[in-house]
Design a protein around this motif. Structure first.
Motif, PDB file in Angstrom:
ATOM      1  N   THR A 166       0.787  -1.202  -0.050  1.00 33.80           N
ATOM      2  CA  THR A 166       0.009  -0.210   0.093  1.00 33.80           C
ATOM      3  C   THR A 166       0.752   1.258  -0.076  1.00 33.80           C
ATOM      4  O   THR A 166       0.214   2.383  -0.353  1.00 33.80           O
ATOM      5  CB  THR A 166      -0.825  -0.014   1.308  1.00 33.80           C
ATOM      6  OG1 THR A 166      -0.137  -0.192   2.398  1.00 33.80           O
ATOM      7  CG2 THR A 166      -2.072  -1.156   1.234  1.00 33.80           C
ATOM      8  N   GLY A 167       2.125   1.075   0.348  1.00 31.65           N
ATOM      9  CA  GLY A 167       2.788   2.545   0.197  1.00 31.65           C
ATOM     10  C   GLY A 167       3.636   2.613  -1.161  1.00 31.65           C
ATOM     11  O   GLY A 167       4.336   3.818  -1.185  1.00 31.65           O
ATOM     12  N   LEU A 168       3.609   1.535  -1.802  1.00 31.87           N
ATOM     13  CA  LEU A 168       4.398   1.474  -3.286  1.00 31.87           C
ATOM     14  C   LEU A 168       4.004   2.893  -3.844  1.00 31.87           C
ATOM     15  O   LEU A 168       2.937   2.716  -4.554  1.00 31.87           O
ATOM     16  CB  LEU A 168       4.383   0.356  -3.829  1.00 31.87           C
ATOM     17  CG  LEU A 168       5.505  -0.151  -4.982  1.00 31.87           C
ATOM     18  CD1 LEU A 168       6.855   0.315  -4.348  1.00 31.87           C
ATOM     19  CD2 LEU A 168       5.128  -1.514  -5.344  1.00 31.87           C
ATOM     20  N   LYS A 169       4.769   3.827  -4.346  1.00 29.92           N
ATOM     21  CA  LYS A 169       4.545   4.695  -5.404  1.00 29.92           C
ATOM     22  C   LYS A 169       5.296   4.799  -6.876  1.00 29.92           C
ATOM     23  O   LYS A 169       4.487   4.929  -7.768  1.00 29.92           O
ATOM     24  CB  LYS A 169       4.890   6.074  -4.672  1.00 29.92           C
ATOM     25  CG  LYS A 169       4.011   6.312  -3.481  1.00 29.92           C
ATOM     26  CD  LYS A 169       4.392   7.890  -3.041  1.00 29.92           C
ATOM     27  CE  LYS A 169       3.426   7.794  -1.603  1.00 29.92           C
ATOM     28  NZ  LYS A 169       3.808   9.186  -0.840  1.00 29.92           N
ATOM     29  N   HIS A 170       6.437   4.138  -6.880  1.00 26.28           N
ATOM     30  CA  HIS A 170       7.306   4.190  -7.999  1.00 26.28           C
ATOM     31  C   HIS A 170       7.913   3.042  -8.218  1.00 26.28           C
ATOM     32  O   HIS A 170       8.502   2.530  -7.161  1.00 26.28           O
ATOM     33  CB  HIS A 170       8.406   5.236  -7.993  1.00 26.28           C
ATOM     34  CG  HIS A 170       7.686   6.769  -7.559  1.00 26.28           C
ATOM     35  ND1 HIS A 170       7.191   7.500  -8.319  1.00 26.28           N
ATOM     36  CD2 HIS A 170       7.783   7.385  -6.410  1.00 26.28           C
ATOM     37  CE1 HIS A 170       6.846   8.464  -7.795  1.00 26.28           C
ATOM     38  NE2 HIS A 170       7.005   8.408  -6.650  1.00 26.28           N
ATOM     39  N   LEU A 223      -1.290  -8.415 -17.035  1.00 23.76           N
ATOM     40  CA  LEU A 223      -2.683  -8.744 -16.661  1.00 23.76           C
ATOM     41  C   LEU A 223      -3.015  -7.934 -15.451  1.00 23.76           C
ATOM     42  O   LEU A 223      -2.757  -7.761 -14.370  1.00 23.76           O
ATOM     43  CB  LEU A 223      -2.694 -10.142 -16.287  1.00 23.76           C
ATOM     44  CG  LEU A 223      -2.693 -11.383 -17.257  1.00 23.76           C
ATOM     45  CD1 LEU A 223      -2.551 -12.515 -16.836  1.00 23.76           C
ATOM     46  CD2 LEU A 223      -3.398 -11.028 -18.302  1.00 23.76           C
ATOM     47  N   LEU A 224      -3.978  -6.922 -15.638  1.00 22.85           N
ATOM     48  CA  LEU A 224      -4.580  -6.074 -14.628  1.00 22.85           C
ATOM     49  C   LEU A 224      -3.624  -5.653 -13.630  1.00 22.85           C
ATOM     50  O   LEU A 224      -3.446  -6.100 -12.681  1.00 22.85           O
ATOM     51  CB  LEU A 224      -5.857  -6.784 -14.089  1.00 22.85           C
ATOM     52  CG  LEU A 224      -6.657  -5.869 -13.171  1.00 22.85           C
ATOM     53  CD1 LEU A 224      -7.493  -5.012 -13.807  1.00 22.85           C
ATOM     54  CD2 LEU A 224      -7.786  -6.869 -12.505  1.00 22.85           C
ATOM     55  N   ILE A 225      -3.235  -4.283 -13.905  1.00 22.77           N
ATOM     56  CA  ILE A 225      -2.165  -3.699 -12.765  1.00 22.77           C
ATOM     57  C   ILE A 225      -3.200  -3.131 -11.654  1.00 22.77           C
ATOM     58  O   ILE A 225      -2.693  -3.444 -10.785  1.00 22.77           O
ATOM     59  CB  ILE A 225      -1.381  -2.590 -13.442  1.00 22.77           C
ATOM     60  CG1 ILE A 225      -0.423  -3.095 -14.654  1.00 22.77           C
ATOM     61  CG2 ILE A 225      -0.903  -1.695 -12.749  1.00 22.77           C
ATOM     62  CD1 ILE A 225       0.362  -2.295 -14.972  1.00 22.77           C
ATOM     63  N   ASN A 226      -4.214  -2.590 -11.864  1.00 26.51           N
ATOM     64  CA  ASN A 226      -4.903  -2.021 -10.572  1.00 26.51           C
ATOM     65  C   ASN A 226      -6.467  -2.197 -10.681  1.00 26.51           C
ATOM     66  O   ASN A 226      -7.104  -2.461 -12.021  1.00 26.51           O
ATOM     67  CB  ASN A 226      -4.763  -0.345 -10.718  1.00 26.51           C
ATOM     68  CG  ASN A 226      -5.028   0.219  -9.331  1.00 26.51           C
ATOM     69  OD1 ASN A 226      -5.540  -0.444  -8.490  1.00 26.51           O
ATOM     70  ND2 ASN A 226      -5.143   1.252  -9.209  1.00 26.51           N
ATOM     71  N   LYS A 273      -2.881  -5.361  -8.095  1.00 24.47           N
ATOM     72  CA  LYS A 273      -4.248  -5.195  -8.152  1.00 24.47           C
ATOM     73  C   LYS A 273      -4.894  -4.654  -6.856  1.00 24.47           C
ATOM     74  O   LYS A 273      -4.231  -4.932  -5.718  1.00 24.47           O
ATOM     75  CB  LYS A 273      -4.816  -6.618  -8.497  1.00 24.47           C
ATOM     76  CG  LYS A 273      -6.254  -6.538  -8.337  1.00 24.47           C
ATOM     77  CD  LYS A 273      -6.665  -8.070  -8.566  1.00 24.47           C
ATOM     78  CE  LYS A 273      -8.258  -8.145  -8.888  1.00 24.47           C
ATOM     79  NZ  LYS A 273      -9.211  -7.453  -8.271  1.00 24.47           N
ATOM     80  N   GLY A 274      -5.736  -3.826  -6.951  1.00 24.21           N
ATOM     81  CA  GLY A 274      -6.361  -3.394  -5.646  1.00 24.21           C
ATOM     82  C   GLY A 274      -5.786  -2.054  -4.938  1.00 24.21           C
ATOM     83  O   GLY A 274      -6.197  -1.546  -4.083  1.00 24.21           O
ATOM     84  N   ASN A 275      -4.567  -1.656  -5.425  1.00 25.63           N
ATOM     85  CA  ASN A 275      -3.790  -0.514  -4.722  1.00 25.63           C
ATOM     86  C   ASN A 275      -3.936   0.789  -5.242  1.00 25.63           C
ATOM     87  O   ASN A 275      -3.951   0.656  -6.595  1.00 25.63           O
ATOM     88  CB  ASN A 275      -2.501  -0.819  -4.234  1.00 25.63           C
ATOM     89  CG  ASN A 275      -2.171  -2.135  -3.484  1.00 25.63           C
ATOM     90  OD1 ASN A 275      -3.023  -2.042  -2.373  1.00 25.63           O
ATOM     91  ND2 ASN A 275      -1.513  -2.934  -3.641  1.00 25.63           N
ATOM     92  N   THR A 276      -3.798   1.874  -4.921  1.00 16.65           N
ATOM     93  CA  THR A 276      -4.427   2.928  -5.558  1.00 16.65           C
ATOM     94  C   THR A 276      -3.199   4.067  -5.318  1.00 16.65           C
ATOM     95  O   THR A 276      -3.389   5.191  -5.847  1.00 16.65           O
ATOM     96  CB  THR A 276      -5.627   3.661  -5.011  1.00 16.65           C
ATOM     97  OG1 THR A 276      -5.596   3.995  -3.678  1.00 16.65           O
ATOM     98  CG2 THR A 276      -6.856   2.861  -5.408  1.00 16.65           C
ATOM     99  N   THR A 277      -2.188   3.677  -4.472  1.00 16.50           N
ATOM    100  CA  THR A 277      -1.027   4.714  -4.213  1.00 16.50           C
ATOM    101  C   THR A 277       0.048   5.052  -5.345  1.00 16.50           C
ATOM    102  O   THR A 277       0.773   5.988  -5.338  1.00 16.50           O
ATOM    103  CB  THR A 277      -0.192   4.529  -3.050  1.00 16.50           C
ATOM    104  OG1 THR A 277       0.390   2.794  -3.220  1.00 16.50           O
ATOM    105  CG2 THR A 277      -1.093   4.392  -1.764  1.00 16.50           C
ATOM    106  N   LEU A 278       0.014   3.794  -6.409  1.00 14.89           N
ATOM    107  CA  LEU A 278       1.019   3.882  -7.313  1.00 14.89           C
ATOM    108  C   LEU A 278       0.728   5.103  -8.425  1.00 14.89           C
ATOM    109  O   LEU A 278      -0.331   5.525  -8.774  1.00 14.89           O
ATOM    110  CB  LEU A 278       1.099   2.478  -8.378  1.00 14.89           C
ATOM    111  CG  LEU A 278       1.910   2.354  -9.221  1.00 14.89           C
ATOM    112  CD1 LEU A 278       3.278   2.132  -8.367  1.00 14.89           C
ATOM    113  CD2 LEU A 278       1.563   0.898 -10.131  1.00 14.89           C
ATOM    114  N   GLU A 279       2.131   5.834  -8.324  1.00  8.87           N
ATOM    115  CA  GLU A 279       2.058   7.187  -9.103  1.00  8.87           C
ATOM    116  C   GLU A 279       2.980   7.005 -10.487  1.00  8.87           C
ATOM    117  O   GLU A 279       2.497   7.727 -11.482  1.00  8.87           O
ATOM    118  CB  GLU A 279       2.731   8.246  -8.505  1.00  8.87           C
ATOM    119  CG  GLU A 279       2.139   8.511  -7.152  1.00  8.87           C
ATOM    120  CD  GLU A 279       2.949   9.494  -6.209  1.00  8.87           C
ATOM    121  OE1 GLU A 279       3.719   9.984  -6.679  1.00  8.87           O
ATOM    122  OE2 GLU A 279       2.387   9.800  -4.880  1.00  8.87           O
ATOM    123  N   SER A 280       3.778   5.792 -10.563  1.00 12.06           N
ATOM    124  CA  SER A 280       4.633   5.806 -11.846  1.00 12.06           C
ATOM    125  C   SER A 280       5.107   4.345 -12.115  1.00 12.06           C
ATOM    126  O   SER A 280       5.550   3.797 -10.669  1.00 12.06           O
ATOM    127  CB  SER A 280       5.724   6.791 -11.870  1.00 12.06           C
ATOM    128  OG  SER A 280       6.770   6.461 -11.133  1.00 12.06           O
TER     129      SER A 280
END
Length: 193
Positions: free
Chosen positions: A152-156, A190-193, A171-178
């Protein structure tokens, strides 16, 4: 009755031999290893929890046991599934991290991958909550299903030129920025988010 007794005895013996085959073969410095190739002296790290009191760990690339030097080439399933690691370094001799590697460890703040790693298994880092940035080695080819599902903390995230498959990577996490992918041929995603 006698035939049934012999059959039950044989079944019990087979079960014991299967269990013995899956147990670690030896321990060095509070880490367990299973021999996977006696000819080339390859072993898998086979420890279900990180050593007590250790927060920073560099997995050894080789270990010596009974005067034989073994190369650590992979991890067993559930290796380091629990523990109190904050920093983990994986040597270049390890080519695969199996299912649930570090699966329930939530305190890891830093993971250092080395060139040579080409596979990360299902749910390997499923609760990696404190790492914000991951740079995978150029050698990495495949990340299996839900490997980072609870990160859940992964951004880059940066993938090297050899990446071929990302299965439900995030899948299922919304913190990814790049996400940076250096491959010329786009990987199967196959389905990143």
């Amino acid at each position: 009755y006698q035939t049934m007794k012999k059959t039950l005895t044989l079944c019990a013996a087979l079960c014991c031999s299967v269990l013995a085959a899956t147990a670690a073969d030896f321990r060095v410095d509070d880490l367990s290893y299973t021999i996977i190739d006696n000819v080339n002296h390859y072993v898998a790290l086979d420890t279900t929890h990180s050593p007590t009191g250790i927060t920073e760990l560099t997995i050894p690339s080789t270990v010596v046991y009974n005067s034989t030097t073994y190369t650590v080439t992979q991890t067993a399933e559930y290796c380091f599934a629990s523990g109190s690691l904050t920093k983990l370094t994986i040597p270049s001799t390890i080519d695969s991290l199996k299912y649930y590697f570090c699966g329930d460890q939530t305190g890891i703040e830093e993971v250092n991958f080395s060139e040579g790693l080409d596979y990360i298994g299902d749910q390997a880092f499923r609760k990696l909550q404190k790492v914000e940035r991951l740079t995978f080695p150029n050698s990495l080819k495949k990340i299996d299903e839900y490997a980072f599902i609870g990160a859940t903390g992964l951004k880059h995230v940066t993938f090297g030129p050899e990446i071929e498959k990302l299965h439900y990577f995030y899948k299922g996490n919304t913190t990814l920025e790049s996400i940076t992918i250096q491959a010329i041929t786009p990987p199967t995603i196959l389905l990143i988010n």
